[in-house]
Design a protein around this motif. Structure first.
Motif, PDB file in Angstrom:
ATOM      1  N   VAL A 135       0.731  -1.260   0.004  1.00 40.26           N
ATOM      2  CA  VAL A 135      -0.197  -0.012   0.070  1.00 40.26           C
ATOM      3  C   VAL A 135       0.925   1.274  -0.041  1.00 40.26           C
ATOM      4  O   VAL A 135       2.140   1.049   0.265  1.00 40.26           O
ATOM      5  CB  VAL A 135      -0.966   0.033   1.196  1.00 40.26           C
ATOM      6  CG1 VAL A 135      -1.968  -1.247   1.294  1.00 40.26           C
ATOM      7  CG2 VAL A 135      -0.139   0.228   2.579  1.00 40.26           C
ATOM      8  N   ASP A 136       0.379   2.402  -0.348  1.00 44.13           N
ATOM      9  CA  ASP A 136       1.116   3.586  -0.219  1.00 44.13           C
ATOM     10  C   ASP A 136       0.309   4.708   0.671  1.00 44.13           C
ATOM     11  O   ASP A 136       0.630   6.016   0.532  1.00 44.13           O
ATOM     12  CB  ASP A 136       1.392   4.070  -1.537  1.00 44.13           C
ATOM     13  CG  ASP A 136       0.294   4.297  -2.362  1.00 44.13           C
ATOM     14  OD1 ASP A 136      -0.892   4.348  -1.925  1.00 44.13           O
ATOM     15  OD2 ASP A 136       0.485   4.852  -3.560  1.00 44.13           O
ATOM     16  N   ASP A 137      -0.578   4.224   1.449  1.00 48.06           N
ATOM     17  CA  ASP A 137      -1.295   5.339   2.546  1.00 48.06           C
ATOM     18  C   ASP A 137      -1.849   4.232   3.539  1.00 48.06           C
ATOM     19  O   ASP A 137      -2.924   3.914   3.568  1.00 48.06           O
ATOM     20  CB  ASP A 137      -2.289   5.986   1.419  1.00 48.06           C
ATOM     21  CG  ASP A 137      -3.198   7.112   2.380  1.00 48.06           C
ATOM     22  OD1 ASP A 137      -3.118   6.855   3.614  1.00 48.06           O
ATOM     23  OD2 ASP A 137      -3.608   7.859   1.623  1.00 48.06           O
ATOM     24  N   MET A 138      -1.009   4.400   4.619  1.00 43.69           N
ATOM     25  CA  MET A 138      -1.402   3.321   5.649  1.00 43.69           C
ATOM     26  C   MET A 138      -3.005   3.865   6.563  1.00 43.69           C
ATOM     27  O   MET A 138      -3.707   3.082   6.662  1.00 43.69           O
ATOM     28  CB  MET A 138      -0.409   3.391   6.491  1.00 43.69           C
ATOM     29  CG  MET A 138      -0.640   2.107   7.890  1.00 43.69           C
ATOM     30  SD  MET A 138      -0.871   0.694   7.176  1.00 43.69           S
ATOM     31  CE  MET A 138       0.773   0.174   6.749  1.00 43.69           C
ATOM     32  N   PRO A 139      -3.112   4.974   6.590  1.00 45.50           N
ATOM     33  CA  PRO A 139      -4.427   5.574   7.107  1.00 45.50           C
ATOM     34  C   PRO A 139      -5.651   5.024   6.422  1.00 45.50           C
ATOM     35  O   PRO A 139      -6.530   4.548   6.771  1.00 45.50           O
ATOM     36  CB  PRO A 139      -4.434   6.954   7.638  1.00 45.50           C
ATOM     37  CG  PRO A 139      -2.776   7.150   7.618  1.00 45.50           C
ATOM     38  CD  PRO A 139      -2.399   6.323   6.601  1.00 45.50           C
ATOM     39  N   LYS A 140      -5.298   5.237   5.094  1.00 44.20           N
ATOM     40  CA  LYS A 140      -6.174   4.877   3.926  1.00 44.20           C
ATOM     41  C   LYS A 140      -6.436   3.433   4.130  1.00 44.20           C
ATOM     42  O   LYS A 140      -7.806   2.827   3.994  1.00 44.20           O
ATOM     43  CB  LYS A 140      -6.148   5.382   2.615  1.00 44.20           C
ATOM     44  CG  LYS A 140      -7.061   5.289   1.741  1.00 44.20           C
ATOM     45  CD  LYS A 140      -6.739   5.948   0.352  1.00 44.20           C
ATOM     46  CE  LYS A 140      -7.806   5.881  -0.780  1.00 44.20           C
ATOM     47  NZ  LYS A 140      -7.316   6.658  -1.952  1.00 44.20           N
ATOM     48  N   ALA A 141      -5.537   2.534   4.101  1.00 45.15           N
ATOM     49  CA  ALA A 141      -5.396   1.233   4.066  1.00 45.15           C
ATOM     50  C   ALA A 141      -6.310   0.529   5.455  1.00 45.15           C
ATOM     51  O   ALA A 141      -6.969  -0.204   5.271  1.00 45.15           O
ATOM     52  CB  ALA A 141      -4.205   0.672   4.026  1.00 45.15           C
ATOM     53  N   LEU A 142      -5.869   1.118   6.586  1.00 48.72           N
ATOM     54  CA  LEU A 142      -6.531   0.780   7.674  1.00 48.72           C
ATOM     55  C   LEU A 142      -8.145   0.998   7.471  1.00 48.72           C
ATOM     56  O   LEU A 142      -8.729   0.222   8.319  1.00 48.72           O
ATOM     57  CB  LEU A 142      -5.629   1.247   8.891  1.00 48.72           C
ATOM     58  CG  LEU A 142      -4.568   0.918   9.205  1.00 48.72           C
ATOM     59  CD1 LEU A 142      -3.566   1.457  10.231  1.00 48.72           C
ATOM     60  CD2 LEU A 142      -4.391  -0.989   9.698  1.00 48.72           C
ATOM     61  N   ALA A 143      -8.257   2.414   7.317  1.00 48.56           N
ATOM     62  CA  ALA A 143      -9.704   2.629   7.360  1.00 48.56           C
ATOM     63  C   ALA A 143     -10.614   1.758   6.443  1.00 48.56           C
ATOM     64  O   ALA A 143     -11.840   1.240   6.757  1.00 48.56           O
ATOM     65  CB  ALA A 143     -10.044   4.091   6.674  1.00 48.56           C
ATOM     66  N   PHE A 144     -10.173   1.366   5.334  1.00 50.71           N
ATOM     67  CA  PHE A 144     -10.762   0.337   4.219  1.00 50.71           C
ATOM     68  C   PHE A 144     -10.924  -1.076   4.976  1.00 50.71           C
ATOM     69  O   PHE A 144     -12.027  -1.424   5.095  1.00 50.71           O
ATOM     70  CB  PHE A 144      -9.956   0.089   3.124  1.00 50.71           C
ATOM     71  CG  PHE A 144     -10.565  -0.831   2.338  1.00 50.71           C
ATOM     72  CD1 PHE A 144     -11.647  -0.647   1.459  1.00 50.71           C
ATOM     73  CD2 PHE A 144     -10.228  -2.215   2.201  1.00 50.71           C
ATOM     74  CE1 PHE A 144     -12.257  -1.487   0.463  1.00 50.71           C
ATOM     75  CE2 PHE A 144     -10.754  -3.317   1.550  1.00 50.71           C
ATOM     76  CZ  PHE A 144     -12.097  -3.110   0.349  1.00 50.71           C
TER      77      PHE A 144
END
Length: 142
Positions: free
Chosen positions: A18-27
């Motif tokens: 991934v290249d955006d951890m907050p976005k990944a964790l939210a999903f």
């Protein structure tokens, strides 16, 4: 031919770049309902539990992830990962995904380790294809 000195248990974990951890964790938390797993902040890696298995999220923008950066950006080495779920009503799944702005790539009745069941194919925010699959609706013939 000799047998291996072990027996197979199942999938332990899958690693997604991934290249955006907050976005990944939210999903993975909000859309799929995964719960936090192990955290490796020095590597830019977070793990989330998907039932008894782990999904590893490795942020290639983090300095600790240098070995995870693919040689060809946008290259692909996994087609999809199937996440087994409890029973669900397809209309409820469609509404849930729509509420999170997740487009359904396709729906199908597909076989898997638990037999043939209803599957939704979706993509996470980083282009990783996921098959979200309910339990067997009828036997797979075994």
């Amino acid at each position: 031919m000799s047998k291996p000195p072990f027996s197979l248990v199942g999938i332990d974990h899958v690693v997604f770049i991934v290249d955006d951890m907050p976005k990944a964790l939210a999903f993975y938390h909000d859309v799929l309902g995964c719960v936090p797993g192990y955290s490796y902040p020095a590597m830019g890696m977070e793990q989330v539990w998907a039932g008894a298995a782990l999904i590893v999220l490795w942020d290639i923008t983090h300095p600790g992830a240098a070995t995870a950066v693919p040689p060809v950006q946008g290259g692909r080495n996994v087609d999809h990962v199937c996440i087994a779920t409890s029973p669900f009503a397809p209309d409820d799944m469609r509404a849930h995904l729509a509420a999170h702005g997740v487009k359904i790539d396709r729906e199908a009745q597909h076989g898997g380790a638990r037999g043939v069941g209803h599957s939704f194919y979706i993509f996470d925010p980083f282009g990783n294809k996921l098959e979200v699959k309910g339990p067997a609706e009828y036997p797979d013939g075994r």
